[in-house]
Design an enzyme around this catalytic site. Structure first.
Site, PDB file in Angstrom:
ATOM      1  N   GLY A 188      52.476  32.515  27.236  1.00 31.73           N
ATOM      2  CA  GLY A 188      52.837  32.182  25.865  1.00 31.73           C
ATOM      3  C   GLY A 188      52.695  30.706  25.538  1.00 31.73           C
ATOM      4  N   SER A 228      28.208  21.121  45.561  1.00 35.86           N
ATOM      5  CA  SER A 228      27.106  20.702  46.432  1.00 35.86           C
ATOM      6  C   SER A 228      26.483  21.898  47.152  1.00 35.86           C
ATOM      7  CB  SER A 228      27.631  19.717  47.484  1.00 35.86           C
ATOM      8  OG  SER A 228      28.503  20.398  48.381  1.00 35.86           O
ATOM      9  N   HIS A 283      52.947  44.003  26.952  1.00 41.91           N
ATOM     10  CA  HIS A 283      52.589  44.551  28.270  1.00 41.91           C
ATOM     11  C   HIS A 283      53.060  46.005  28.264  1.00 41.91           C
ATOM     12  CE1 HIS A 283      51.881  45.022  32.479  1.00 41.91           C
ATOM     13  NE2 HIS A 283      53.117  44.814  32.890  1.00 41.91           N
TER      14      HIS A 283
END
Length: 341
Positions: free
Chosen positions: A136, A254, A110
């Site tokens: 992870g 639906s 990151h």
């Protein structure tokens, strides 16, 4: 919109990573998943951990070699930093940086600390990223099933000239070449990742589910029914979206649900929500969130702990625990076992 280039194992020198010594710093969720996948892919990997810590015991139980962080950094060609964002800068300054040498690859999953300049690496060190787009534990479970989690790669500093090739080869070794790897930048990964977590996939979704649960229970409906309708079914719906977008989800539900979705959804997430998201993004881009988070963690994380406890004690969590412990449908071996990984 540019052309999307997705790298797969066939596009990658999968042997390159096997010639490198890899130190994985940390054995949390990502450290667990990535180090075991690297080992099973035939890579030379050690864990950099506190030798007396619980993580070291867990790692050794999986047959992984453990060194101190300092020893691991000196030994390695590649240092993958997989400890929490809030402690990376201190660990880097005190234990990693003093033991680094020119030409090593400093890797992250990151971009937070590099992008917000909490860590500034020497110019003769390669700075690259391999960021799986999943926890992870999922990186590991997908790998063991012969699959993979998609991954991002980025190159911030490239004195050796092969940062991208190293990142791709590493990503392949943790299974990402089976799924798909995309190239990005540290800035783009950091800012979009924080935004996604805060506004949509973690913050947005959990707040939405809690609000829906509260509306139903406050109106007198059974909390068990509320849990099923606003939380349990979320995974079933998201699996459809993940497979084929909103179109597949709407194909499966639906006509009543689809009509309600398209006419009522924008009333819940409308302009006010979008404006709030824009403010969240501004805080991320300006570094305001990064400063707030870093300050919170450095000052004893009292607010963070309070919020954790409030959320842990919410009725939706209590009801969910009761239902999950007695409900048999869809039960299989847990991806997360806190005692082992």
């Amino acid at each position: 919109m540019g052309n999307l280039k997705i790298y797969l194992d066939k596009d990658i020198d999968t042997e390159l990573i096997k010639s490198k010594k890899i130190a994985v710093i940390g054995f949390g969720s990502q450290g667990y998943g990535q180090s075991l996948n690297l080992k099973d892919s035939g890579c030379n990997v050690v864990l950099g951990l506190r030798p007396e810590g619980k993580s070291a015991q867990k790692a050794k139980a999986y047959g992984l070699e453990v060194k101190t962080i300092e020893e691991a950094v000196k030994w390695a060609d590649i240092i993958q930093v997989l400890i929490p964002d809030e402690i990376q800068a201190d660990v880097y300054e005190n234990q990693i940086k003093p033991n680094m040498r020119a030409g090593q690859y400093l890797m992250f999953a990151h971009g937070f600390n590099i992008h917000y300049k909490k860590i500034v690496a020497p110019s003769d060190v390669n700075v690259i990223m391999v960021a799986p787009k999943g926890p992870g534990h999922t990186v590991r479970s997908q790998y063991t099933e012969g699959k993979g989690v998609p991954c991002l790669v980025a190159v911030e500093q490239n004195p050796s000239g092969n940062g991208k090739e190293i990142a791709l080869s590493y990503a392949s070794a943790i299974g990402a070449g089976r799924a798909g790897i995309i190239e990005t930048t540290f800035r783009e990964e950091t800012e979009t990742d924080l935004f996604g977590e805060q506004a949509v996939i973690c913050g947005g979704v959990s707040a939405l589910m809690k609000a829906g649960f509260e509306v139903l229970t406050e109106a007198g409906y059974s909390p068990y029914m509320a849990y099923f309708e606003v939380l349990h079914e979320m995974k079933l719906i998201i699996d459809l979206v993940n497979q084929g977008g909103l179109a597949d989800m709407r194909y499966s539900i639906s006509n009543t649900a689809e009509y309600g979705d398209m006419t009522r959804g924008p009333r819940v997430i409308g302009e006010a929500s979008k404006n709030a998201m824009k403010e969240i993004l501004k805080d991320i881009q300006s570094g305001k969130f990064a400063e707030e988070f870093t300050s919170e963690m450095k000052s004893g994380h009292k607010n963070f702990d309070r919020l954790r406890e409030e959320n842990r004690s919410h009725e939706i969590e209590k009801i969910g625990q009761e239902i999950r412990s007695s409900f048999k449908w869809g039960r299989s071996e847990n991806i997360i076992d806190r005692n082992k990984n």
